[in-house]
Design a protein around this motif. Structure first.
Motif, short mmCIF file in Angstrom:
data_model
loop_
_atom_site.label_atom_id
_atom_site.label_comp_id
_atom_site.label_asym_id
_atom_site.label_seq_id
_atom_site.Cartn_x
_atom_site.Cartn_y
_atom_site.Cartn_z
N ILE A 200 0.80 -1.39 0.13
CA ILE A 200 -0.18 -0.07 0.20
C ILE A 200 0.69 0.74 0.23
CG2 ILE A 200 -1.87 1.19 1.16
CD1 ILE A 200 -3.00 -1.75 2.39
N ALA A 201 1.39 1.02 0.58
CA ALA A 201 2.83 2.54 0.87
C ALA A 201 3.35 2.47 -0.34
CB ALA A 201 3.82 2.25 1.99
N LEU A 202 4.40 1.40 -1.14
CA LEU A 202 4.64 1.77 -2.12
C LEU A 202 4.24 2.36 -3.82
CD1 LEU A 202 6.66 -1.21 -2.70
CD2 LEU A 202 7.80 1.03 -3.05
N ALA A 203 2.86 1.59 -3.52
CA ALA A 203 1.78 1.84 -4.32
C ALA A 203 1.52 3.72 -4.47
CB ALA A 203 0.34 1.68 -4.54
N GLU A 204 1.01 4.35 -2.99
CA GLU A 204 1.05 5.72 -2.48
C GLU A 204 1.81 6.68 -3.74
OE1 GLU A 204 -0.05 5.67 1.22
OE2 GLU A 204 -1.70 4.67 1.58
N LYS A 205 3.50 5.63 -3.34
CA LYS A 205 4.48 6.83 -3.15
C LYS A 205 4.05 6.89 -4.70
CE LYS A 205 8.97 6.54 -2.19
NZ LYS A 205 10.33 6.42 -1.14
N GLN A 206 4.28 5.30 -5.78
CA GLN A 206 4.29 6.33 -7.25
C GLN A 206 3.38 6.49 -7.31
OE1 GLN A 206 4.61 1.08 -8.48
NE2 GLN A 206 6.47 1.53 -7.26
N MET B 178 -6.73 0.09 -5.68
CA MET B 178 -6.64 -1.00 -6.89
C MET B 178 -5.48 -2.15 -7.01
SD MET B 178 -7.65 0.67 -10.34
CE MET B 178 -9.37 1.03 -9.57
N VAL B 179 -4.24 -0.97 -6.58
CA VAL B 179 -2.81 -2.28 -7.05
C VAL B 179 -3.35 -3.16 -6.42
CG1 VAL B 179 -0.49 -1.83 -6.86
CG2 VAL B 179 -1.84 0.07 -7.46
N VAL B 180 -3.36 -3.39 -4.64
CA VAL B 180 -2.88 -4.36 -3.86
C VAL B 180 -3.97 -4.44 -4.22
CG1 VAL B 180 -3.12 -5.00 -1.46
CG2 VAL B 180 -1.66 -2.81 -2.92
N ALA B 181 -5.24 -4.75 -4.41
CA ALA B 181 -6.46 -5.46 -4.68
C ALA B 181 -5.90 -6.55 -5.23
CB ALA B 181 -7.76 -5.01 -4.54
N SER B 182 -5.72 -6.49 -6.68
CA SER B 182 -5.67 -6.80 -7.61
C SER B 182 -4.21 -7.24 -7.62
CB SER B 182 -5.17 -6.05 -9.01
OG SER B 182 -4.24 -4.91 -9.19
N GLY B 183 -3.52 -7.23 -6.71
CA GLY B 183 -2.46 -8.29 -6.58
C GLY B 183 -2.62 -9.41 -5.50
N PHE B 184 -3.57 -9.37 -5.30
CA PHE B 184 -3.76 -10.19 -4.13
C PHE B 184 -4.67 -11.43 -4.41
CE2 PHE B 184 -6.55 -11.46 -0.44
CZ PHE B 184 -6.06 -12.07 0.27
N ILE C 29 6.09 -3.39 -10.68
CA ILE C 29 5.20 -4.06 -10.40
C ILE C 29 5.03 -4.50 -9.21
CG2 ILE C 29 4.99 -5.15 -12.48
CD1 ILE C 29 6.74 -7.83 -12.00
N LEU C 30 6.15 -3.99 -8.28
CA LEU C 30 6.73 -4.14 -7.40
C LEU C 30 5.53 -3.59 -6.15
CD1 LEU C 30 9.87 -2.90 -6.94
CD2 LEU C 30 9.18 -1.85 -4.81
N PRO C 31 4.64 -3.47 -6.10
CA PRO C 31 3.22 -3.11 -4.71
C PRO C 31 2.65 -4.38 -5.23
CG PRO C 31 3.10 -1.45 -6.15
CD PRO C 31 4.41 -1.92 -6.95
N TYR C 32 1.85 -4.55 -6.80
CA TYR C 32 1.75 -5.81 -7.01
C TYR C 32 2.31 -6.82 -7.46
CZ TYR C 32 -0.85 -2.35 -10.47
OH TYR C 32 -1.26 -1.41 -11.11
N ALA C 33 3.44 -7.06 -6.79
CA ALA C 33 5.03 -8.32 -6.70
C ALA C 33 4.07 -8.53 -4.53
CB ALA C 33 5.79 -8.20 -7.09
#
Length: 275
Positions: A66-72, A78-84, A221-225
Protein backbone atom coordinates in the motif's frame (compact mmCIF):
# COMPACT_ATOMS: atom_id res chain seq x y z
CA UNK A 1 20.38 -8.53 6.79
CA UNK A 2 23.46 -6.55 5.63
CA UNK A 3 24.76 -9.65 3.86
CA UNK A 4 21.45 -10.10 2.04
CA UNK A 5 21.53 -6.54 0.64
CA UNK A 6 24.79 -7.33 -1.17
CA UNK A 7 23.29 -10.30 -3.00
CA UNK A 8 21.39 -10.29 -6.28
CA UNK A 9 17.63 -10.95 -5.94
CA UNK A 10 17.92 -14.41 -7.50
CA UNK A 11 20.68 -15.27 -5.00
CA UNK A 12 18.51 -14.13 -2.09
CA UNK A 13 15.62 -16.14 -3.49
CA UNK A 14 17.87 -19.18 -3.86
CA UNK A 15 19.03 -18.98 -0.23
CA UNK A 16 15.46 -18.47 0.99
CA UNK A 17 14.04 -21.39 -0.99
CA UNK A 18 16.93 -23.61 0.06
CA UNK A 19 15.74 -22.83 3.58
CA UNK A 20 12.14 -23.79 2.74
CA UNK A 21 13.41 -26.99 1.11
CA UNK A 22 15.54 -27.62 4.20
CA UNK A 23 12.46 -27.29 6.41
CA UNK A 24 10.72 -29.90 4.26
CA UNK A 25 13.72 -32.20 4.72
CA UNK A 26 13.74 -31.49 8.47
CA UNK A 27 10.09 -32.48 8.71
CA UNK A 28 10.72 -35.59 6.62
CA UNK A 29 13.61 -36.41 8.96
CA UNK A 30 11.15 -37.06 11.78
CA UNK A 31 10.73 -40.49 10.20
CA UNK A 32 14.07 -41.47 11.76
CA UNK A 33 12.66 -40.84 15.24
CA UNK A 34 8.92 -41.52 15.00
CA UNK A 35 6.70 -43.92 13.13
CA UNK A 36 3.63 -41.85 14.00
CA UNK A 37 3.03 -38.29 15.22
CA UNK A 38 0.20 -37.46 17.58
CA UNK A 39 -2.72 -35.74 15.91
CA UNK A 40 -2.76 -32.77 18.28
CA UNK A 41 0.94 -32.08 17.58
CA UNK A 42 0.33 -31.98 13.82
CA UNK A 43 -2.74 -29.79 14.37
CA UNK A 44 -0.66 -27.29 16.34
CA UNK A 45 2.11 -27.29 13.69
CA UNK A 46 -0.30 -26.73 10.81
CA UNK A 47 -2.23 -24.10 12.76
CA UNK A 48 0.95 -22.31 13.82
CA UNK A 49 2.18 -22.12 10.22
CA UNK A 50 -1.21 -20.75 9.13
CA UNK A 51 -1.12 -18.07 11.82
CA UNK A 52 2.37 -17.00 10.80
CA UNK A 53 1.37 -16.73 7.15
CA UNK A 54 -1.82 -14.77 7.85
CA UNK A 55 0.02 -12.22 10.01
CA UNK A 56 2.91 -11.93 7.54
CA UNK A 57 0.55 -11.38 4.63
CA UNK A 58 -0.60 -8.07 6.11
CA UNK A 59 2.27 -6.62 8.15
CA UNK A 60 5.08 -7.82 5.90
CA UNK A 61 3.43 -7.64 2.47
CA UNK A 62 0.12 -5.79 2.09
CA UNK A 63 1.02 -2.84 4.30
CA UNK A 64 4.33 -2.16 2.46
CA UNK A 65 2.55 -2.71 -0.88
CA UNK A 66 0.00 0.00 0.00
CA UNK A 67 2.80 2.43 0.95
CA UNK A 68 4.69 1.70 -2.29
CA UNK A 69 1.60 2.15 -4.46
CA UNK A 70 0.84 5.51 -2.83
CA UNK A 71 4.43 6.63 -3.33
CA UNK A 72 4.18 5.75 -7.03
CA UNK A 73 1.04 7.88 -7.31
CA UNK A 74 -1.24 4.91 -7.99
CA UNK A 75 -4.65 4.09 -6.57
CA UNK A 76 -3.36 1.98 -3.69
CA UNK A 77 -6.48 -0.04 -2.96
CA UNK A 78 -6.87 -1.02 -6.62
CA UNK A 79 -3.23 -2.04 -7.03
CA UNK A 80 -3.09 -4.08 -3.83
CA UNK A 81 -6.50 -5.68 -4.31
CA UNK A 82 -5.69 -6.77 -7.88
CA UNK A 83 -2.29 -8.16 -6.89
CA UNK A 84 -3.78 -9.97 -3.89
CA UNK A 85 -6.58 -11.54 -5.94
CA UNK A 86 -4.14 -12.52 -8.69
CA UNK A 87 -1.96 -14.34 -6.13
CA UNK A 88 -4.96 -16.32 -4.89
CA UNK A 89 -6.23 -17.08 -8.39
CA UNK A 90 -2.77 -18.21 -9.47
CA UNK A 91 -2.59 -20.76 -6.67
CA UNK A 92 -6.17 -21.83 -7.34
CA UNK A 93 -5.30 -22.57 -10.97
CA UNK A 94 -2.11 -24.36 -9.90
CA UNK A 95 -4.14 -26.35 -7.40
CA UNK A 96 -6.34 -27.58 -10.24
CA UNK A 97 -3.36 -29.56 -11.52
CA UNK A 98 -3.42 -31.63 -8.36
CA UNK A 99 -5.62 -34.74 -8.43
CA UNK A 100 -7.29 -33.74 -5.16
CA UNK A 101 -10.44 -35.72 -5.93
CA UNK A 102 -8.42 -38.93 -6.00
CA UNK A 103 -6.82 -38.02 -2.71
CA UNK A 104 -10.20 -37.39 -1.08
CA UNK A 105 -11.57 -40.68 -2.32
CA UNK A 106 -8.51 -42.51 -1.04
CA UNK A 107 -8.82 -40.85 2.37
CA UNK A 108 -12.50 -41.73 2.60
CA UNK A 109 -11.82 -45.38 1.86
CA UNK A 110 -11.65 -47.45 5.04
CA UNK A 111 -10.21 -50.55 3.37
CA UNK A 112 -6.51 -49.83 2.95
CA UNK A 113 -4.11 -52.53 1.87
CA UNK A 114 -0.37 -51.93 1.81
CA UNK A 115 -0.32 -51.34 -1.96
CA UNK A 116 -3.24 -48.92 -1.78
CA UNK A 117 -1.60 -47.04 1.09
CA UNK A 118 1.61 -46.71 -0.88
CA UNK A 119 -0.24 -45.45 -3.95
CA UNK A 120 -2.14 -42.94 -1.85
CA UNK A 121 1.03 -41.58 -0.26
CA UNK A 122 2.92 -41.34 -3.56
CA UNK A 123 -0.05 -39.36 -4.88
CA UNK A 124 0.36 -37.13 -1.83
CA UNK A 125 4.07 -36.64 -2.69
CA UNK A 126 3.06 -35.61 -6.21
CA UNK A 127 0.39 -33.18 -5.01
CA UNK A 128 2.67 -31.51 -2.43
CA UNK A 129 5.44 -31.20 -5.03
CA UNK A 130 3.06 -29.49 -7.45
CA UNK A 131 1.79 -26.95 -4.97
CA UNK A 132 5.36 -26.22 -3.83
CA UNK A 133 6.02 -24.70 -7.27
CA UNK A 134 3.80 -21.61 -6.81
CA UNK A 135 5.02 -21.31 -3.21
CA UNK A 136 8.59 -21.11 -4.48
CA UNK A 137 7.45 -18.51 -7.02
CA UNK A 138 5.85 -16.47 -4.22
CA UNK A 139 9.16 -16.37 -2.33
CA UNK A 140 11.07 -15.45 -5.49
CA UNK A 141 8.59 -12.69 -6.37
CA UNK A 142 8.94 -11.21 -2.89
CA UNK A 143 12.76 -11.07 -3.14
CA UNK A 144 12.64 -9.90 -6.74
CA UNK A 145 10.72 -6.84 -5.55
CA UNK A 146 13.82 -5.74 -3.61
CA UNK A 147 15.82 -5.26 -6.82
CA UNK A 148 14.08 -2.01 -7.71
CA UNK A 149 14.20 -0.44 -4.25
CA UNK A 150 17.00 1.22 -2.31
CA UNK A 151 18.02 2.08 1.23
CA UNK A 152 15.51 1.60 4.01
CA UNK A 153 12.80 0.63 1.52
CA UNK A 154 14.93 -2.20 0.15
CA UNK A 155 15.75 -3.40 3.67
CA UNK A 156 12.03 -3.43 4.49
CA UNK A 157 11.16 -5.45 1.39
CA UNK A 158 13.94 -7.95 2.10
CA UNK A 159 12.60 -8.31 5.65
CA UNK A 160 9.11 -8.89 4.25
CA UNK A 161 10.41 -11.44 1.76
CA UNK A 162 12.33 -13.20 4.52
CA UNK A 163 9.10 -13.39 6.51
CA UNK A 164 7.38 -15.00 3.53
CA UNK A 165 10.16 -17.59 3.35
CA UNK A 166 9.90 -18.27 7.09
CA UNK A 167 6.14 -18.69 6.85
CA UNK A 168 6.37 -21.11 3.94
CA UNK A 169 9.25 -22.93 5.61
CA UNK A 170 7.17 -23.42 8.75
CA UNK A 171 4.31 -24.92 6.78
CA UNK A 172 6.75 -27.14 4.86
CA UNK A 173 7.93 -28.79 8.08
CA UNK A 174 4.71 -30.73 8.81
CA UNK A 175 4.30 -31.39 5.07
CA UNK A 176 7.62 -33.23 5.00
CA UNK A 177 6.49 -35.36 7.93
CA UNK A 178 3.10 -35.89 6.29
CA UNK A 179 4.86 -37.55 3.35
CA UNK A 180 7.66 -39.55 4.98
CA UNK A 181 5.82 -41.00 7.98
CA UNK A 182 2.90 -42.53 6.02
CA UNK A 183 5.46 -44.03 3.60
CA UNK A 184 7.24 -45.60 6.56
CA UNK A 185 3.91 -46.91 7.86
CA UNK A 186 3.26 -48.56 4.49
CA UNK A 187 6.49 -50.59 4.79
CA UNK A 188 9.14 -48.43 3.11
CA UNK A 189 12.57 -48.12 4.75
CA UNK A 190 13.25 -45.01 6.85
CA UNK A 191 15.89 -43.71 4.44
CA UNK A 192 13.73 -44.12 1.33
CA UNK A 193 10.75 -42.55 3.10
CA UNK A 194 12.95 -39.60 4.06
CA UNK A 195 14.22 -39.19 0.48
CA UNK A 196 10.67 -39.11 -0.88
CA UNK A 197 9.64 -36.61 1.78
CA UNK A 198 12.45 -34.13 1.18
CA UNK A 199 12.15 -34.48 -2.61
CA UNK A 200 8.69 -32.90 -2.49
CA UNK A 201 10.34 -29.54 -1.71
CA UNK A 202 13.19 -29.65 -4.24
CA UNK A 203 11.19 -27.70 -6.83
CA UNK A 204 11.04 -24.57 -4.65
CA UNK A 205 14.59 -23.26 -5.32
CA UNK A 206 14.05 -23.52 -9.09
CA UNK A 207 10.69 -21.73 -8.91
CA UNK A 208 12.12 -19.13 -6.51
CA UNK A 209 14.93 -18.14 -8.87
CA UNK A 210 12.47 -17.90 -11.76
CA UNK A 211 10.11 -15.63 -9.78
CA UNK A 212 12.94 -13.32 -8.66
CA UNK A 213 14.35 -12.93 -12.18
CA UNK A 214 10.95 -12.12 -13.67
CA UNK A 215 9.98 -9.50 -11.08
CA UNK A 216 13.35 -7.78 -10.64
CA UNK A 217 13.33 -6.64 -14.27
CA UNK A 218 10.20 -4.47 -13.92
CA UNK A 219 10.04 -1.59 -11.39
CA UNK A 220 6.35 -0.71 -11.66
CA UNK A 221 5.07 -4.09 -10.51
CA UNK A 222 6.67 -3.88 -7.04
CA UNK A 223 3.43 -3.32 -5.07
CA UNK A 224 1.62 -5.85 -7.26
CA UNK A 225 4.36 -8.41 -6.52
CA UNK A 226 4.12 -7.95 -2.74
CA UNK A 227 0.32 -8.19 -2.83
CA UNK A 228 0.60 -11.25 -5.09
CA UNK A 229 2.79 -12.99 -2.50
CA UNK A 230 0.25 -12.08 0.20
CA UNK A 231 -2.63 -13.54 -1.82
CA UNK A 232 -0.66 -16.72 -2.39
CA UNK A 233 0.05 -17.06 1.34
CA UNK A 234 -3.57 -16.52 2.36
CA UNK A 235 -4.69 -19.10 -0.19
CA UNK A 236 -2.26 -21.69 1.18
CA UNK A 237 -3.28 -20.93 4.77
CA UNK A 238 -7.02 -21.19 4.05
CA UNK A 239 -6.95 -24.04 1.54
CA UNK A 240 -4.25 -26.30 2.96
CA UNK A 241 -3.19 -25.50 6.51
CA UNK A 242 -6.29 -24.55 8.51
CA UNK A 243 -8.48 -27.38 7.12
CA UNK A 244 -5.62 -29.85 7.64
CA UNK A 245 -5.13 -28.63 11.22
CA UNK A 246 -8.83 -29.12 12.03
CA UNK A 247 -8.94 -32.49 10.27
CA UNK A 248 -6.18 -33.77 12.54
CA UNK A 249 -8.26 -33.10 15.68
CA UNK A 250 -11.90 -33.27 14.63
CA UNK A 251 -13.15 -33.60 18.20
CA UNK A 252 -10.57 -31.26 19.77
CA UNK A 253 -10.33 -28.38 17.34
CA UNK A 254 -8.99 -26.08 20.06
CA UNK A 255 -5.47 -27.41 19.34
CA UNK A 256 -5.68 -26.10 15.77
CA UNK A 257 -7.07 -22.76 16.96
CA UNK A 258 -4.35 -22.39 19.59
CA UNK A 259 -1.74 -23.04 16.90
CA UNK A 260 -3.20 -20.35 14.61
CA UNK A 261 -3.41 -17.82 17.45
CA UNK A 262 0.16 -18.54 18.61
CA UNK A 263 1.61 -18.28 15.10
CA UNK A 264 -0.30 -15.08 14.32
CA UNK A 265 0.70 -13.44 17.60
CA UNK A 266 4.38 -14.33 17.27
CA UNK A 267 4.66 -13.10 13.68
CA UNK A 268 2.71 -9.91 14.48
CA UNK A 269 5.11 -9.13 17.34
CA UNK A 270 8.15 -9.79 15.14
CA UNK A 271 6.80 -7.70 12.25
CA UNK A 272 5.83 -4.73 14.41
CA UNK A 273 8.99 -4.86 16.54
CA UNK A 274 11.32 -5.16 13.55
CA UNK A 275 9.29 -2.92 11.25
Amino acid sequence: MSLMTHLAPWQMALLATLFTWGMTALGAGLVFFFKTIRSYALAIMYGFAAGVMIAASFWSLLDPAIALAEKQGKTAWMVVASGFVLGGVFLYLADKLIPSLCLKRSKQSSNFGTENQLRRTILLVFSITLHNIPEGLAVGVAFGAAANAAGAQQAGIILAATTVAIGIGLQNFPEGAAVSIPLRQSGMSRFRAFMYGQASGIVEPVAGILGAVLVSSVTSILPYALAFAAGAMIYVACKELIPEAHARTAEQSHWAILGVMAGFTLMMILDVALG
